[in-house]
Design an enzyme around this catalytic site. Structure first.
Site, PDB file in Angstrom:
ATOM      1  N   VAL A 113       0.629  -1.036   0.471  1.00  0.00           N
ATOM      2  CA  VAL A 113       0.170  -0.321   0.412  1.00  0.00           C
ATOM      3  C   VAL A 113       0.613   0.970   0.224  1.00  0.00           C
ATOM      4  O   VAL A 113       0.403   2.082  -0.603  1.00  0.00           O
ATOM      5  CB  VAL A 113      -0.729   0.106   1.311  1.00  0.00           C
ATOM      6  CG1 VAL A 113      -1.671   1.572   1.367  1.00  0.00           C
ATOM      7  CG2 VAL A 113      -2.048  -0.939   1.505  1.00  0.00           C
ATOM      8  N   GLY A 170     -18.556 -14.752  -2.554  1.00  0.00           N
ATOM      9  CA  GLY A 170     -17.549 -15.014  -2.441  1.00  0.00           C
ATOM     10  C   GLY A 170     -16.445 -13.836  -2.607  1.00  0.00           C
ATOM     11  O   GLY A 170     -15.853 -12.861  -3.328  1.00  0.00           O
ATOM     12  N   GLY A 206     -22.886 -28.144   7.544  1.00  0.00           N
ATOM     13  CA  GLY A 206     -22.050 -26.804   7.221  1.00  0.00           C
ATOM     14  C   GLY A 206     -22.335 -26.240   6.261  1.00  0.00           C
ATOM     15  O   GLY A 206     -22.279 -24.897   7.041  1.00  0.00           O
ATOM     16  N   LYS A 244     -27.829 -10.798  -4.431  1.00  0.00           N
ATOM     17  CA  LYS A 244     -27.101 -10.869  -4.905  1.00  0.00           C
ATOM     18  C   LYS A 244     -27.392 -10.126  -6.927  1.00  0.00           C
ATOM     19  O   LYS A 244     -26.380  -9.805  -7.613  1.00  0.00           O
ATOM     20  CB  LYS A 244     -26.525 -11.794  -5.031  1.00  0.00           C
ATOM     21  CG  LYS A 244     -25.812 -11.790  -3.926  1.00  0.00           C
ATOM     22  CD  LYS A 244     -25.415 -13.427  -3.377  1.00  0.00           C
ATOM     23  CE  LYS A 244     -25.015 -14.565  -2.376  1.00  0.00           C
ATOM     24  NZ  LYS A 244     -24.153 -15.442  -1.886  1.00  0.00           N
ATOM     25  N   ASP A 253     -31.659 -14.671  -0.800  1.00  0.00           N
ATOM     26  CA  ASP A 253     -30.193 -14.782  -1.233  1.00  0.00           C
ATOM     27  C   ASP A 253     -29.583 -14.393  -2.297  1.00  0.00           C
ATOM     28  O   ASP A 253     -29.129 -13.112  -2.900  1.00  0.00           O
ATOM     29  CB  ASP A 253     -29.472 -15.849  -0.440  1.00  0.00           C
ATOM     30  CG  ASP A 253     -27.059 -15.170  -0.354  1.00  0.00           C
ATOM     31  OD1 ASP A 253     -26.972 -14.352   0.447  1.00  0.00           O
ATOM     32  OD2 ASP A 253     -27.101 -15.917  -1.785  1.00  0.00           O
ATOM     33  N   GLY A 269     -17.567 -18.785   3.113  1.00  0.00           N
ATOM     34  CA  GLY A 269     -16.001 -19.302   3.784  1.00  0.00           C
ATOM     35  C   GLY A 269     -15.229 -17.994   3.952  1.00  0.00           C
ATOM     36  O   GLY A 269     -15.355 -16.808   3.686  1.00  0.00           O
ATOM     37  N   ILE A 292     -14.530 -14.739  -5.328  1.00  0.00           N
ATOM     38  CA  ILE A 292     -14.563 -14.638  -6.810  1.00  0.00           C
ATOM     39  C   ILE A 292     -14.608 -13.398  -6.984  1.00  0.00           C
ATOM     40  O   ILE A 292     -15.292 -12.209  -6.423  1.00  0.00           O
ATOM     41  CB  ILE A 292     -15.776 -15.073  -7.305  1.00  0.00           C
ATOM     42  CG1 ILE A 292     -15.622 -16.625  -7.670  1.00  0.00           C
ATOM     43  CG2 ILE A 292     -15.504 -15.002  -8.935  1.00  0.00           C
ATOM     44  CD1 ILE A 292     -17.157 -17.635  -7.620  1.00  0.00           C
ATOM     45  N   GLU A 294     -16.439  -5.773  -3.169  1.00  0.00           N
ATOM     46  CA  GLU A 294     -16.841  -7.208  -3.648  1.00  0.00           C
ATOM     47  C   GLU A 294     -17.193  -8.553  -2.608  1.00  0.00           C
ATOM     48  O   GLU A 294     -17.772  -9.014  -3.518  1.00  0.00           O
ATOM     49  CB  GLU A 294     -15.029  -7.368  -3.889  1.00  0.00           C
ATOM     50  CG  GLU A 294     -14.406  -8.307  -4.690  1.00  0.00           C
ATOM     51  CD  GLU A 294     -15.140  -8.534  -5.800  1.00  0.00           C
ATOM     52  OE1 GLU A 294     -15.769  -9.219  -6.631  1.00  0.00           O
ATOM     53  OE2 GLU A 294     -14.455  -7.525  -6.719  1.00  0.00           O
TER      54      GLU A 294
END
Length: 436
Positions: A36, A135, A188, A206, A202, A309, A137, A130
């Site tokens: 950075v 997730g 899970g 998106k 969901d 995840g 991607i 993002e």
């Protein structure tokens, strides 16, 4: 040793994603500073319960229940609380205080995106998200920046890992929806209450975000047609397999010409559909996500990977954070949203698609003629028909594939078939997507 300036980072939420973001920020502080040109100093983590069990050990001195004070002391605020409130209020407070914001909150963006974008644009702040779709991607930044000069025509997305796992297991093992869902819960992949996933909520959130970006148009989640997978049966999945298809829950965002007005419009919808096994999306297995983009100049593009995840999604959050921090080092306002095309949003009845319809009919002369007449009356053309008659049975099964027609014409056709005296039942209706 190089002395770096400091960028103060405040984190709201320490769940599965937030705790991993905090861990990576602390463990890789030196490496991130080199990338950075400034140190990313995690100055605090706002949580609801200081004593709650977390996925990773976090320094106790960083935890606080005073989110508002943390915001006022931060240059960049990362919101990973989820839900609408208090997340909306806190994000607006962060923007008003002069902070840039990174969020992974799809529900918040789908419901209040335009309000948040306008607030950020007014003060020159950056709002990045993002992690809100698919997730790990990278799909938001390509749509927002890389394809900003192109014309996106269509997006087909598998954007919910739970439903993809369930449908993939049904396809691979012949399991019922209930058994596949039970397995997903044990592993899970599914929550104790899976309604948001299997009901398509969901994915609809998106789809609203993707459509807004792709078509530079505000698409509220209420405008997204939504159907979940709760009605998908093992028999449908097996029938699809025999015909060379796989069933996937798709988020579809499409630029269309309205057949009634001749004007260009936008459709955003979520439903289970038949996808040819030759299509790249058919090879997306398990809980993975994939987004297939069709652009005028770039052509077909495929984005594939882990759709959920903690550590995977944390990767997307940190990507946004590094980009924002670099901008702060170099100076200049944040990137504003391009939502000024404001194309009309088309209802589901105006889209053009194909159906695969399975009928149980009486096995007697004239039945096929009556069925064919029903299709013709509604202006729907039959592309293929398969008939099977079990030995000794007086009923037959017809599997009918249609040519493209408007959704309204196809729906009217199915309703007429269901009312026909020669049709015992309409056993299955699925749309076909991705066929050439």
């Amino acid at each position: 040793m190089i002395e770096y300036r400091s960028i103060r980072v405040g984190l709201l939420g320490a769940g599965s994603v937030g705790s991993q973001v905090a861990r990576l920020l602390l463990e890789h502080a030196d490496e991130l500073a080199q990338r950075v040109g400034a140190r990313l100093d995690l100055v605090g983590i706002a949580v609801r319960n200081l004593d709650a069990k977390r996925d990773t050990d976090l320094p106790a001195e960083l935890l606080t229940t005073d989110a508002e004070s943390l915001i006022l002391g931060s240059d960049v605020v990362i919101e990973l609380m989820g839900g609408i409130e208090p997340a909306r209020t806190l994000v607006l407070q962060a923007i008003a205080s002069g902070a840039d914001v990174v969020t992974g909150n799809k529900a918040l963006l789908a419901s209040h995106g335009p309000e948040l974008y306008a607030a950020a644009e007014q003060v020159g702040a950056q709002l990045s998200y993002e992690a809100a779709v698919a997730g790990a991607i990278p799909i938001i930044r390509p749509l927002r920046e890389s394809l900003a000069g192109d014309r996106v025509e269509r997006i087909l997305g598998i954007v919910n890992g739970t439903t993809n796992f369930i449908l993939d297991r049904m396809d691979q093992t012949g399991a019922s929806l209930e058994d596949a869902l039970a397995t997903a819960t044990e592993l899970g992949y599914a929550e104790a209450d899976p309604t948001a996933d299997i009901g398509g909520y969901d994915a609809a959130q998106k789809a609203a975000i993707l459509a807004s970006l792709a078509f530079h148009t505000s698409v509220p989640v209420d405008a997204v047609h939504r159907e979940g997978i709760t009605e998908v049966t093992a028999a449908q999945v097996e029938s699809a397999r025999r015909a060379g298809y796989v069933v996937k829950l798709l988020a579809i965002c499409e630029r269309l010409i309205d057949g009634e007005t001749g004007d260009e419009g936008v459709s955003a919808r979520v439903y289970p559909a038949l996808v040819p096994r030759s299509h790249p999306l058919a090879a997306v297995h398990g809980a993975n996500n994939a987004v297939f983009v069709e652009a005028s100049a770039a052509g077909p593009l495929m984005f594939y990977g882990a759709g959920a995840g903690g550590v995977q999604t944390a990767s997307a959050v940190l990507g946004d954070l590094v980009a924002i921090a670099r901008r702060r080092v170099s100076g200049g306002p944040g990137t504003a949203e391009s939502t000024h095309a404001e194309l009309p949003l088309l209802p589901i009845g105006r889209i053009t698609t194909r159906y695969a319809i399975t009928l149980e009919v009486t096995d007697e002369p004239g039945v096929l003629e009556q069925v064919a007449r029903t299709f013709a009356e509604h202006g729907v053309s039959v592309e293929q028909l398969q008939q099977s008659v079990p030995e000794g049975s007086r009923s037959a099964t017809l599997v009918i594939g249609t040519h493209e027609a408007t959704e309204s014409a196809l729906a009217d056709t199915v309703a007429s078939l269901a009312a026909s005296p020669v049709v015992a039942s309409v056993a299955s209706v699925l749309r076909v997507e991705g066929a050439q």
